[in-house]
Design a protein around this motif. Sequence first.
Motif, PDB file in Angstrom:
ATOM      1  N   ASN A  37      33.069  29.559  33.596  1.00  0.00           N
ATOM      2  CA  ASN A  37      33.423  28.666  34.704  1.00  0.00           C
ATOM      3  C   ASN A  37      34.881  28.830  35.075  1.00  0.00           C
ATOM      4  O   ASN A  37      35.742  28.909  34.206  1.00  0.00           O
ATOM      5  N   GLY A  38      35.139  28.906  36.369  1.00  0.00           N
ATOM      6  CA  GLY A  38      36.516  28.982  36.838  1.00  0.00           C
ATOM      7  C   GLY A  38      37.140  30.352  36.703  1.00  0.00           C
ATOM      8  O   GLY A  38      38.343  30.505  36.855  1.00  0.00           O
ATOM      9  N   SER A  39      36.329  31.385  36.406  1.00  0.00           N
ATOM     10  CA  SER A  39      36.914  32.713  36.223  1.00  0.00           C
ATOM     11  C   SER A  39      37.182  33.404  37.559  1.00  0.00           C
ATOM     12  O   SER A  39      37.795  34.463  37.579  1.00  0.00           O
ATOM     13  N   GLY A  40      36.730  32.802  38.658  1.00  0.00           N
ATOM     14  CA  GLY A  40      37.069  33.383  39.964  1.00  0.00           C
ATOM     15  C   GLY A  40      35.908  34.026  40.697  1.00  0.00           C
ATOM     16  O   GLY A  40      36.116  34.706  41.704  1.00  0.00           O
ATOM     17  N   LYS A  41      34.693  33.796  40.231  1.00  0.00           N
ATOM     18  CA  LYS A  41      33.541  34.465  40.848  1.00  0.00           C
ATOM     19  C   LYS A  41      33.307  34.008  42.285  1.00  0.00           C
ATOM     20  O   LYS A  41      33.147  34.825  43.191  1.00  0.00           O
ATOM     21  N   THR A  42      33.288  32.695  42.468  1.00  0.00           N
ATOM     22  CA  THR A  42      33.053  32.192  43.823  1.00  0.00           C
ATOM     23  C   THR A  42      34.203  32.566  44.745  1.00  0.00           C
ATOM     24  O   THR A  42      33.997  32.915  45.914  1.00  0.00           O
ATOM     25  N   THR A  43      35.405  32.532  44.193  1.00  0.00           N
ATOM     26  CA  THR A  43      36.557  32.958  44.984  1.00  0.00           C
ATOM     27  C   THR A  43      36.371  34.384  45.472  1.00  0.00           C
ATOM     28  O   THR A  43      36.601  34.696  46.646  1.00  0.00           O
ATOM     29  N   LEU A  44      35.903  35.260  44.574  1.00  0.00           N
ATOM     30  CA  LEU A  44      35.681  36.652  44.959  1.00  0.00           C
ATOM     31  C   LEU A  44      34.568  36.747  46.012  1.00  0.00           C
ATOM     32  O   LEU A  44      34.686  37.487  46.994  1.00  0.00           O
ATOM     33  N   ASP A 175      25.129  33.493  45.335  1.00  0.00           N
ATOM     34  CA  ASP A 175      25.983  32.783  44.387  1.00  0.00           C
ATOM     35  C   ASP A 175      25.121  31.793  43.607  1.00  0.00           C
ATOM     36  O   ASP A 175      24.709  30.771  44.138  1.00  0.00           O
ATOM     37  N   GLU A 176      24.851  32.119  42.356  1.00  0.00           N
ATOM     38  CA  GLU A 176      24.045  31.290  41.453  1.00  0.00           C
ATOM     39  C   GLU A 176      22.688  30.903  42.052  1.00  0.00           C
ATOM     40  O   GLU A 176      22.420  29.722  42.300  1.00  0.00           O
ATOM     41  N   PRO A 177      21.805  31.889  42.227  1.00  0.00           N
ATOM     42  CA  PRO A 177      20.519  31.605  42.878  1.00  0.00           C
ATOM     43  C   PRO A 177      19.583  30.727  42.055  1.00  0.00           C
ATOM     44  O   PRO A 177      18.667  30.144  42.626  1.00  0.00           O
TER      45      PRO A 177
ATOM     46  N   GLU C 303      48.891  21.580  50.627  1.00  0.00           N
ATOM     47  CA  GLU C 303      48.336  22.675  49.834  1.00  0.00           C
ATOM     48  C   GLU C 303      47.074  23.155  50.524  1.00  0.00           C
ATOM     49  O   GLU C 303      46.420  22.418  51.253  1.00  0.00           O
ATOM     50  N   LYS C 304      46.687  24.368  50.222  1.00  0.00           N
ATOM     51  CA  LYS C 304      45.419  24.873  50.760  1.00  0.00           C
ATOM     52  C   LYS C 304      44.270  24.145  50.093  1.00  0.00           C
ATOM     53  O   LYS C 304      44.304  23.838  48.916  1.00  0.00           O
ATOM     54  N   ARG C 305      43.254  23.870  50.872  1.00  0.00           N
ATOM     55  CA  ARG C 305      42.095  23.196  50.325  1.00  0.00           C
ATOM     56  C   ARG C 305      40.841  23.979  50.613  1.00  0.00           C
ATOM     57  O   ARG C 305      40.740  24.632  51.630  1.00  0.00           O
ATOM     58  N   ALA C 306      39.890  23.874  49.690  1.00  0.00           N
ATOM     59  CA  ALA C 306      38.650  24.625  49.912  1.00  0.00           C
ATOM     60  C   ALA C 306      37.876  24.004  51.054  1.00  0.00           C
ATOM     61  O   ALA C 306      37.974  22.832  51.304  1.00  0.00           O
TER      62      ALA C 306
HETATM   63  N1  LIG Z   1      40.562  26.661  47.614  1.00  0.00           N
HETATM   64  C1  LIG Z   1      41.108  26.602  46.394  1.00  0.00           C
HETATM   65  N2  LIG Z   1      42.334  26.092  46.228  1.00  0.00           N
HETATM   66  C2  LIG Z   1      42.905  26.050  45.005  1.00  0.00           C
HETATM   67  N3  LIG Z   1      42.317  26.495  43.895  1.00  0.00           N
HETATM   68  C3  LIG Z   1      41.095  27.013  43.993  1.00  0.00           C
HETATM   69  C4  LIG Z   1      40.415  27.095  45.248  1.00  0.00           C
HETATM   70  N4  LIG Z   1      39.196  27.651  45.041  1.00  0.00           N
HETATM   71  C5  LIG Z   1      39.128  27.896  43.731  1.00  0.00           C
HETATM   72  N5  LIG Z   1      40.249  27.527  43.088  1.00  0.00           N
HETATM   73  C6  LIG Z   1      40.536  27.691  41.661  1.00  0.00           C
HETATM   74  O1  LIG Z   1      40.361  29.059  41.348  1.00  0.00           O
HETATM   75  C7  LIG Z   1      39.733  29.206  40.078  1.00  0.00           C
HETATM   76  C8  LIG Z   1      38.483  30.023  40.214  1.00  0.00           C
HETATM   77  O2  LIG Z   1      37.469  29.231  40.842  1.00  0.00           O
HETATM   78  P1  LIG Z   1      36.029  29.795  41.220  1.00  0.00           P
HETATM   79  O3  LIG Z   1      35.334  28.712  41.959  1.00  0.00           O
HETATM   80  O4  LIG Z   1      36.157  31.081  41.898  1.00  0.00           O
HETATM   81  O5  LIG Z   1      35.337  29.956  39.812  1.00  0.00           O
HETATM   82  P2  LIG Z   1      33.836  30.389  39.451  1.00  0.00           P
HETATM   83  O6  LIG Z   1      33.960  31.579  38.619  1.00  0.00           O
HETATM   84  O7  LIG Z   1      33.009  30.485  40.685  1.00  0.00           O
HETATM   85  O8  LIG Z   1      33.384  29.152  38.575  1.00  0.00           O
HETATM   86  P3  LIG Z   1      31.892  28.517  38.418  1.00  0.00           P
HETATM   87  O9  LIG Z   1      31.191  29.365  37.423  1.00  0.00           O
HETATM   88  O10 LIG Z   1      32.180  27.149  37.841  1.00  0.00           O
HETATM   89  O11 LIG Z   1      31.240  28.474  39.748  1.00  0.00           O
HETATM   90  C9  LIG Z   1      39.506  27.802  39.562  1.00  0.00           C
HETATM   91  O12 LIG Z   1      40.546  27.490  38.692  1.00  0.00           O
HETATM   92  C10 LIG Z   1      39.560  26.941  40.785  1.00  0.00           C
HETATM   93  O13 LIG Z   1      40.018  25.644  40.479  1.00  0.00           O
END
Ligand SMILES: Nc1ncnc2c1ncn2[C@@H]1O[C@H](COP(=O)(O)OP(=O)(O)OP(=O)(O)O)[C@@H](O)[C@H]1O
Lengths: 260, 306, 306
Positions: A37-44, A175-177, C303-306
């Motif tokens: 969790n939080g490793s950045g997958k959704t961000t990517l 994303d997480e189907p 700050e940026k927000r999702a």
């Molecule tokens: N828009 C944003 N602004 C600030 N921080 C963010 C934003 N989006 C994500 N983060 C941070 O970036 C990190 C990665 O988040 P991300 O959602 O990509 O994780 P994930 O791997 O998808 O986790 P999960 O398995 O819980 O879905 C987290 O610490 C999160 O809090």
Amino acid sequence: MLLAVEDISMQFGGLRALDKVSFGMKSGQIFGLIGPNGSGKTTLANIISGFLKPSSGRVLFEGQEMQGKPPHVIAEAGLCRTFQITLNPRRMTVMENMLLGAARQTGENIVSAMLQSRQVAREEERNLERARDLLEMVGLQRHADELAGSLSGGQKKLLALVQVLMAEPKLILLDEPVAGVNPRLIEDIVAVILQLRRAGHNFFIIEHNMQVVRRLCDEICVLDMGNVLAQGAPDEVLAREDVLQAYIASGGVAGEGVQA
Amino acid sequence: MSAFLVYLITMTGIYGIMSLSLSLQYGQTGLVNLGQVGFFMVGAYVSAIGSTILGWPIALAFVAGVLGGALFGVLMALPIGNLRQDYWAIVTIAAAELVRVIFLNTNLGSPYVGASYGITGIPSPLQGVLGGPYYGYYYLALVAACLLGCYLVVQWVSRSPFGRVLKAIRESDEVAQALGKNVRAARIWTMAIGGAIAGLGGALFSHFLGFIDPTYFMPLETFLVWAMVILGGAGNHLGALAGAIIIQLLYNGTRFIGFGEEYASLGASLRMVLIGVLIILVILYLPRGILPERRRRYGVRDAAGR
Amino acid sequence: MIQILIDSLIRAAELALLGVGLTMVYDVLRFPSFAHVEFGTVGAFIALTISLALPFGPGSSLVIAGIVAMVAVGFLGVATDRAVFSRLRGNSPILLLIASFGVGIVLRFGAQAIWGANAQSYPLPLMRPWLIGDGRLTPSAAAIIVVALVTMLLFHFVLNRTTLGIAMRATADNKDLAEASGIFTERVIRLVWFVGAALAALGGVMLGVATQLHTNMGFEIMLPVFAAVILGGIGNPYGAVLGALVVGFAENIGLAINWGSLASALGLATEDFLFIPVGYKAAIPFTLVIIMLLLRPTGLLGEKRA
Ligand SMILES: Nc1ncnc2c1ncn2[C@@H]1O[C@H](COP(=O)(O)OP(=O)(O)OP(=O)(O)O)[C@@H](O)[C@H]1O
Ligand SMILES: [Mg+2]
């Protein structure tokens, strides 16, 4: 390479969510992206699909640079995604959702909708047929005229999947189907994905459920705290000590998932 | 029919047009336009200026009013096309106020025209041919025809694949984008169409009254139109029309509940409180309005595969 | 020059008092409340009624009345939350936004029904202004600035030392975590409404002291307050204060600047003197918001927000 990510970094204020991430996936694969969790997958996923601009780095889809392009342009290029929290338009019927999915519809431009009504009617007819086929494939045909908001969580995920298929994408990013879906429907979703893959579809899947990852993926990439930890065949990668450590260190439920 | 009744029905028709415009913007597309009165004002002023100061034929002035409304919609949507609806609410209400401030402070050509003096002598269409005791009925017929036309346009737009995209944007602009829809463009188009319709409403209004000034275009008008759409049922264009009728009845009907001359202002305040309370109650207890949005049914395939 | 400084500070004081509460409600409940400024209107009038009834001198009567009005309006804020907004928790922010629009109308016209539509004043004695350079500072103007300063310092203390403040700052750091750990209990929400509405009431009293009381006073300052909140970054109370200063100075400097040389340099005008007419003052905050949204929608400190 169908999709390549090169040196992608993402900075949120003081937080470095992704740090020079690079990997690539070949055509004809189901590619898995895993990580605690939080490793950045959704961000990517957001960067690949254009919902976020990366701080630096490139995303190449079929050799074309995609980073920073708006989401609809990337979708039109054939890279379509679903969301971790299923967001199907709730107050639209299942069928309306499906028809919405079809790409490049003449009638979606108001001017051509006016000028080419015959063409629009033909496309609607064609899309309706295709939508019915797809709904039948996932067993949602009986719900066609119900509001998407009234479906169960698992059904919503199925709908999101076939809705994306309406666009005939070249690569589908999920994303997480199966997150939060009951075990029986998980089987259905896995079966549908495998069936589609045999039919030649490409998938990029983010998933926590390791059994599902093992069964689906040809190749996986592990993210940990914004870095690529490992990439390779699921069995090899999931057996690695450092991958196990990353999950245990994160202490998540997913930690148990690795050993499972 | 008494002249007052004709007047009332005509005004209800004009508000119905405004309500249809908002129904497309909010009910169908989810755009929170709190500057609806801005469209109305632009349509009214452009058409009035065209037909008086510039001496255009009335038909041309009407067309200009419609185009003016559309252009204003596009201008409003351009900077906020990609932003969240809370920003839309603030920017649109500000834009409408800006338009009012500009017209309130700008003389149009000569010293006693425009600004707080308003515009007088706005001609009525076909006065020469149809003028006379029954002119009110003819104008009512014109408004009714425009209303019907607007209804058909809004209905057609909503049922087209474009309208489906609009609905998806209302539900989740992210999904719409992920499916390859250009959300910003669709929003701008919606504001153009909504603006054109409301601009037409404004043009009808100014040529009906023959006189306009900035006090006719207070932000309160926007609130009344919202009350119509919310009460009638967001997402159902017939509901928007029903809402227009009910709110008009309420608004004008309460005029006759005798407060007497000295309490006229108290009556006006209480009337607005009443409509405010009504809109809150509808949101709390009847969120889908009196005519809820209808599902479009495509039918389920029978066993034979068709 | 000094006069501009004084005027700007007074304006900023009013905007800050109204903006801080608005930005808090916006942050915690995630919708922009169009009712917020009306708490200012109601508070100003409550203070008027009370101060007229008190037997002390006009100055001290108003101080007591102002404090009572703050408490009363604070409870009114909590009451509107109970009656309307708490029933809509979990609904789309758009619905809450529109409900707040309705609540605002009820408050404004309720005030108008009670206190009438005419402008009124606090019974303050005429006092000779101090002369500072070329500027004139009346004691009441000085009081406004001091009250706002002291309030902001107190508020800063609250934000850093109390549960409310800690909850608020937790959100600023990480919204998801704060929500997950249940910091947004109903208690915090009630507190936010109370403090926000009470500050708005204080802002309303200050507005009344600076000029006059009118039931439109809240609505008229609404857009500049939103401008300050957006400039400062939604949800950031310090940002709101900064935004209030920016808007306050921009409004006053914008009118004082001779744009003639700039305009002629750009080839837009030939006159040497070109001032923005006072009537267009309302356009300044609007223009600031548009520029801000185009350049940096998250605000100066956002700050940026999702
Ligand atoms: N828009 C944003 N602004 C600030 N921080 C963010 C934003 N989006 C994500 N983060 C941070 O970036 C990190 C990665 O988040 P991300 O959602 O990509 O994780 P994930 O791997 O998808 O986790 P999960 O398995 O819980 O879905 C987290 O610490 C999160 O809090
Ligand atoms: Mg995720």
